[in-house]
Design a protein around this motif. Structure first.
Motif, PDB file in Angstrom:
ATOM      1  N   ILE A 218       9.912   1.208   8.768  1.00  0.00           N
ATOM      2  CA  ILE A 218      10.290   0.806   7.411  1.00  0.00           C
ATOM      3  C   ILE A 218       9.895  -0.639   7.136  1.00  0.00           C
ATOM      4  O   ILE A 218       9.313  -0.953   6.088  1.00  0.00           O
ATOM      5  N   VAL A 219      10.190  -1.531   8.071  1.00  0.00           N
ATOM      6  CA  VAL A 219       9.848  -2.949   7.883  1.00  0.00           C
ATOM      7  C   VAL A 219       8.333  -3.124   7.810  1.00  0.00           C
ATOM      8  O   VAL A 219       7.817  -3.866   6.967  1.00  0.00           O
ATOM      9  N   PHE A 220       7.601  -2.429   8.680  1.00  0.00           N
ATOM     10  CA  PHE A 220       6.138  -2.517   8.657  1.00  0.00           C
ATOM     11  C   PHE A 220       5.584  -2.021   7.329  1.00  0.00           C
ATOM     12  O   PHE A 220       4.726  -2.666   6.711  1.00  0.00           O
ATOM     13  N   ALA A 221       6.077  -0.865   6.875  1.00  0.00           N
ATOM     14  CA  ALA A 221       5.574  -0.276   5.626  1.00  0.00           C
ATOM     15  C   ALA A 221       5.821  -1.202   4.448  1.00  0.00           C
ATOM     16  O   ALA A 221       4.917  -1.492   3.654  1.00  0.00           O
ATOM     17  N   LEU A 222       7.049  -1.693   4.330  1.00  0.00           N
ATOM     18  CA  LEU A 222       7.406  -2.527   3.179  1.00  0.00           C
ATOM     19  C   LEU A 222       6.754  -3.902   3.255  1.00  0.00           C
ATOM     20  O   LEU A 222       6.417  -4.499   2.226  1.00  0.00           O
ATOM     21  N   GLY A 228      -3.386  -6.140  -0.176  1.00  0.00           N
ATOM     22  CA  GLY A 228      -4.423  -5.313  -0.792  1.00  0.00           C
ATOM     23  C   GLY A 228      -3.951  -4.601  -2.036  1.00  0.00           C
ATOM     24  O   GLY A 228      -3.042  -5.023  -2.725  1.00  0.00           O
ATOM     25  N   GLU A 229      -4.608  -3.456  -2.328  1.00  0.00           N
ATOM     26  CA  GLU A 229      -4.319  -2.694  -3.543  1.00  0.00           C
ATOM     27  C   GLU A 229      -3.366  -1.550  -3.234  1.00  0.00           C
ATOM     28  O   GLU A 229      -3.240  -1.094  -2.109  1.00  0.00           O
ATOM     29  N   GLY A 230      -2.729  -1.070  -4.269  1.00  0.00           N
ATOM     30  CA  GLY A 230      -1.919   0.141  -4.121  1.00  0.00           C
ATOM     31  C   GLY A 230      -0.434  -0.086  -4.059  1.00  0.00           C
ATOM     32  O   GLY A 230       0.342   0.776  -4.435  1.00  0.00           O
ATOM     33  N   GLY A 231      -0.011  -1.253  -3.563  1.00  0.00           N
ATOM     34  CA  GLY A 231       1.413  -1.548  -3.485  1.00  0.00           C
ATOM     35  C   GLY A 231       2.157  -0.486  -2.703  1.00  0.00           C
ATOM     36  O   GLY A 231       1.717  -0.031  -1.643  1.00  0.00           O
ATOM     37  N   LEU A 232       3.309  -0.035  -3.245  1.00  0.00           N
ATOM     38  CA  LEU A 232       4.133   0.962  -2.561  1.00  0.00           C
ATOM     39  C   LEU A 232       3.448   2.319  -2.489  1.00  0.00           C
ATOM     40  O   LEU A 232       3.850   3.176  -1.692  1.00  0.00           O
ATOM     41  N   GLY A 233       2.436   2.553  -3.315  1.00  0.00           N
ATOM     42  CA  GLY A 233       1.739   3.836  -3.307  1.00  0.00           C
ATOM     43  C   GLY A 233       0.599   3.916  -2.312  1.00  0.00           C
ATOM     44  O   GLY A 233      -0.022   4.960  -2.160  1.00  0.00           O
ATOM     45  N   SER A 234       0.309   2.820  -1.622  1.00  0.00           N
ATOM     46  CA  SER A 234      -0.794   2.803  -0.671  1.00  0.00           C
ATOM     47  C   SER A 234      -0.499   3.716   0.528  1.00  0.00           C
ATOM     48  O   SER A 234       0.630   3.765   1.011  1.00  0.00           O
ATOM     49  N   PRO A 235      -1.500   4.444   1.027  1.00  0.00           N
ATOM     50  CA  PRO A 235      -1.289   5.328   2.179  1.00  0.00           C
ATOM     51  C   PRO A 235      -0.751   4.583   3.406  1.00  0.00           C
ATOM     52  O   PRO A 235       0.057   5.142   4.159  1.00  0.00           O
ATOM     53  N   THR A 416      11.037  -7.819  -1.228  1.00  0.00           N
ATOM     54  CA  THR A 416       9.684  -8.353  -1.438  1.00  0.00           C
ATOM     55  C   THR A 416       8.697  -7.243  -1.805  1.00  0.00           C
ATOM     56  O   THR A 416       7.861  -7.411  -2.696  1.00  0.00           O
ATOM     57  N   ALA A 417       8.808  -6.079  -1.134  1.00  0.00           N
ATOM     58  CA  ALA A 417       7.857  -4.979  -1.393  1.00  0.00           C
ATOM     59  C   ALA A 417       8.012  -4.432  -2.807  1.00  0.00           C
ATOM     60  O   ALA A 417       7.022  -4.218  -3.519  1.00  0.00           O
ATOM     61  N   VAL A 418       9.251  -4.192  -3.211  1.00  0.00           N
ATOM     62  CA  VAL A 418       9.493  -3.650  -4.553  1.00  0.00           C
ATOM     63  C   VAL A 418       9.074  -4.663  -5.615  1.00  0.00           C
ATOM     64  O   VAL A 418       8.490  -4.298  -6.645  1.00  0.00           O
ATOM     65  N   ALA A 419       9.338  -5.948  -5.357  1.00  0.00           N
ATOM     66  CA  ALA A 419       8.956  -6.985  -6.318  1.00  0.00           C
ATOM     67  C   ALA A 419       7.444  -7.022  -6.513  1.00  0.00           C
ATOM     68  O   ALA A 419       6.951  -7.083  -7.651  1.00  0.00           O
ATOM     69  N   VAL A 420       6.695  -6.962  -5.409  1.00  0.00           N
ATOM     70  CA  VAL A 420       5.229  -6.987  -5.490  1.00  0.00           C
ATOM     71  C   VAL A 420       4.716  -5.767  -6.250  1.00  0.00           C
ATOM     72  O   VAL A 420       3.818  -5.862  -7.096  1.00  0.00           O
ATOM     73  N   SER A 421       5.292  -4.601  -5.952  1.00  0.00           N
ATOM     74  CA  SER A 421       4.844  -3.375  -6.597  1.00  0.00           C
ATOM     75  C   SER A 421       5.126  -3.388  -8.103  1.00  0.00           C
ATOM     76  O   SER A 421       4.253  -3.039  -8.907  1.00  0.00           O
ATOM     77  N   ILE A 422       6.340  -3.815  -8.493  1.00  0.00           N
ATOM     78  CA  ILE A 422       6.687  -3.875  -9.917  1.00  0.00           C
ATOM     79  C   ILE A 422       5.820  -4.900 -10.644  1.00  0.00           C
ATOM     80  O   ILE A 422       5.350  -4.662 -11.761  1.00  0.00           O
ATOM     81  N   MET A 423       5.583  -6.039  -9.999  1.00  0.00           N
ATOM     82  CA  MET A 423       4.733  -7.070 -10.604  1.00  0.00           C
ATOM     83  C   MET A 423       3.313  -6.545 -10.821  1.00  0.00           C
ATOM     84  O   MET A 423       2.722  -6.752 -11.895  1.00  0.00           O
ATOM     85  N   SER A 424       2.776  -5.853  -9.820  1.00  0.00           N
ATOM     86  CA  SER A 424       1.410  -5.318  -9.929  1.00  0.00           C
ATOM     87  C   SER A 424       1.310  -4.294 -11.050  1.00  0.00           C
ATOM     88  O   SER A 424       0.344  -4.301 -11.832  1.00  0.00           O
ATOM     89  N   ILE A 451       5.985 -10.565 -13.652  1.00  0.00           N
ATOM     90  CA  ILE A 451       7.149 -11.258 -13.083  1.00  0.00           C
ATOM     91  C   ILE A 451       8.395 -11.010 -13.938  1.00  0.00           C
ATOM     92  O   ILE A 451       9.506 -10.831 -13.406  1.00  0.00           O
ATOM     93  N   GLN A 452       8.226 -10.955 -15.255  1.00  0.00           N
ATOM     94  CA  GLN A 452       9.352 -10.625 -16.136  1.00  0.00           C
ATOM     95  C   GLN A 452       9.911  -9.242 -15.796  1.00  0.00           C
ATOM     96  O   GLN A 452      11.137  -9.045 -15.762  1.00  0.00           O
ATOM     97  N   ASN A 453       9.015  -8.288 -15.531  1.00  0.00           N
ATOM     98  CA  ASN A 453       9.455  -6.936 -15.170  1.00  0.00           C
ATOM     99  C   ASN A 453      10.266  -6.929 -13.881  1.00  0.00           C
ATOM    100  O   ASN A 453      11.232  -6.174 -13.736  1.00  0.00           O
ATOM    101  N   VAL A 454       9.857  -7.771 -12.921  1.00  0.00           N
ATOM    102  CA  VAL A 454      10.591  -7.865 -11.651  1.00  0.00           C
ATOM    103  C   VAL A 454      12.025  -8.339 -11.899  1.00  0.00           C
ATOM    104  O   VAL A 454      12.993  -7.768 -11.370  1.00  0.00           O
ATOM    105  N   PHE A 455      12.168  -9.389 -12.712  1.00  0.00           N
ATOM    106  CA  PHE A 455      13.511  -9.913 -12.979  1.00  0.00           C
ATOM    107  C   PHE A 455      14.340  -8.933 -13.815  1.00  0.00           C
ATOM    108  O   PHE A 455      15.571  -8.892 -13.671  1.00  0.00           O
TER     109      PHE A 455
END
Length: 481
Positions: A218-222, A228-235, A416-424, A451-455
């Protein structure tokens, strides 16, 4: 009889020297965790590596913590306090020394893993020690001091690192830590006492494997979600995340069925421990998301350099650190009933203001909002953690400490992972509506929108936290504990 003996021996412990040893060690550990972040761009050029490779200096550190912290409850039952303390400091010293002289990426990567192994031992040991040697009515203040240390280090780390990189080299980030670690080791070996009972429960190899796959996956994945590209959807995120969640489910079922579990999940039968763990998770997620988004906004949105960004965020970090022991004292006196809900309400209001930031938002406004956010976090974090751990019987102290420290690591990775994904996603959505996506001005506006979406999402999480905080009540600890 053992608990009565422990209770009667409380006054015999040299509490102050023991805590000084642990706090100094914890400070350097947390400093090393965040200090290298601002140096990654320089290291990419220095070592001729890609950004994804450089990110492993952080991901590898977090992954090591994610694997070892869940096992800390077992360590606390197998080894004496002095043995764990000495091992932690020796690992930290070795890792820091190697990092100080590391000429290339490979050796620095190894050093980071060794450093993280030291931190993975010291953090749970710190919380466990407080439960054993500090009377319940004084634990809030003591946890506040721990909070001060854990907050000051990440607050000053980027600022000090930015200065050292500009004037000297990245090696000095670690070189300055060596004398402090050496002093901590010598001081601790002089005053550290064995404070916990060694029961040496049977080691279940399947639990160790499942824990490693579960928490590590879980820690590695997040942690990889921001690369790179893809955020939380990346393989490369989805696959280890699925493996981690499945392993964690099997791990939890196995622990509940074992007579001597590696991580005793019966701690969650205590309602205030459960609520405290949820509040800790929410506080860490919100803080980590904010600590990622604000520097990004200041550097890429407003054009500040790393050192100036560190200075902007420094007041909030310092105020948070100062507030930790104050909130601990208020917790000891009044309990969590009003402190935590008030803090969560403050966090929600600040996040609402942050969700409206634009490129015209001034630096003083950012400093003020960040400072009030940190005050709110300080009102939630340690009181929730202290109240939750206070409800546990002594037999669950090692497990409770391990659970909460593990939750802290996983929550940080989730935040951090969710924030990056929402921002992207927010940036992509904004750019699709613009005529010229290559215009730098539009890129800045897209970043701001993301960033507004993250907050905005953080507000939802904070409101959920506020609802949970209304169920908190002061734990009445039986005399025999």
């Amino acid at each position: 009889m053992a608990t009565e003996a422990q209770h009667s021996a409380v006054q015999k412990y040299k509490v102050i020297p023991i805590m000084v040893s642990l706090l100094l060690s914890g400070f350097i550990g947390m400093f090393n965790e965040t200090a290298l972040n601002v140096a990654l761009s320089d290291l990419i050029n220095l070592f001729h590596i890609t950004a994804a490779t450089a990110q492993w200096l952080t991901t590898g550190y977090l992954l090591t913590l994610g694997i070892l912290v869940p096992v800390s409850g077992l360590f606390l039952q197998w080894f004496s306090t002095r043995q764990l303390f000495t091992a932690s400091l020796l690992l930290s010293l070795l890792g820091t020394a190697v990092a100080t002289i590391a000429p290339g990426f490979e050796l620095l990567m190894l050093a980071r893993v060794i450093q993280a192994a030291g931190v993975a031992l010291i953090l749970p040991l710190m919380f466990h020690t407080v439960l054993v040697i500090v009377p319940p009515e004084k634990r809030g203040m003591t946890y506040g001091l721990i909070g001060l240390v854990l907050v000051v280090a990440p607050a000053v780390g980027p600022t000090l690192s930015g200065l050292l990189i500009e004037q000297l080299s990245y090696n000095w980030i670690f070189g300055l830590s060596l004398p402090v670690l050496a002093f901590s080791l010598l001081f601790g070996m002089r005053y550290m006492q064995n404070i916990s009972m060694i029961t040496k429960p049977k080691i279940d190899i399947y639990s160790l494997i499942l824990s490693t796959l579960g928490f590590g996956g879980i820690v590695f994945a997040l942690s990889s979600a921001g690369e790179g590209e893809g955020g939380l959807g990346s393989p490369k995120v989805v696959l280890p995340l699925i493996v981690g969640i499945l392993a964690l489910v099997i791990f939890a079922v196995r622990q509940l069925r074992m007579k001597q579990p590696m991580m005793d999940l019966k701690a969650f039968k205590q309602p205030m421990f459960t609520v405290g763990t949820v509040m800790l998770m929410i506080a860490v997620m919100v803080m980590m998301a904010a600590m990622l988004m604000l520097p990004m906004y200041l550097i890429r949105g407003l054009g500040l350099n790393a050192f100036s960004t560190g200075l902007v965020l420094l007041p909030g970090g310092i105020v948070n650190a100062v507030m930790q022991p104050i909130m601990g004292r208020l917790f000891d006196k009044f309990g969590p009933r009003w402190v935590v809900p008030a803090g969560m309400a403050l966090v929600s209001v600040v996040l609402w203001f942050l969700s409206g930031i634009t490129t015209t938002t001034t630096i003083p406004e950012i400093i003020a909002l960040h400072t009030f956010l940190m005050i709110g976090i300080s009102m939630v974090w340690m009181p929730s953690q202290a109240n939750g751990l206070n409800q546990l019987p002594p037999s669950l102290y090692p497990h409770g400490s391990a659970i909460m420290n593990t939750v802290q690591q996983v929550a940080g990775a989730i935040g951090t992972a969710v924030a990056v994904s929402i921002m992207s996603m927010g940036m992509s959505s904004f750019l699709k509506q613009t005529a010229d996506q290559s215009d730098p001005a539009n890129m800045t506006l897209a970043l701001t929108a993301g960033i507004q979406n993250v907050f905005e999402m953080a507000i939802v999480v904070a409101i959920i936290g506020f609802v949970f905080s209304l169920f908190m009540k002061r734990v009445h600890i039986p005399e025999q504990q």
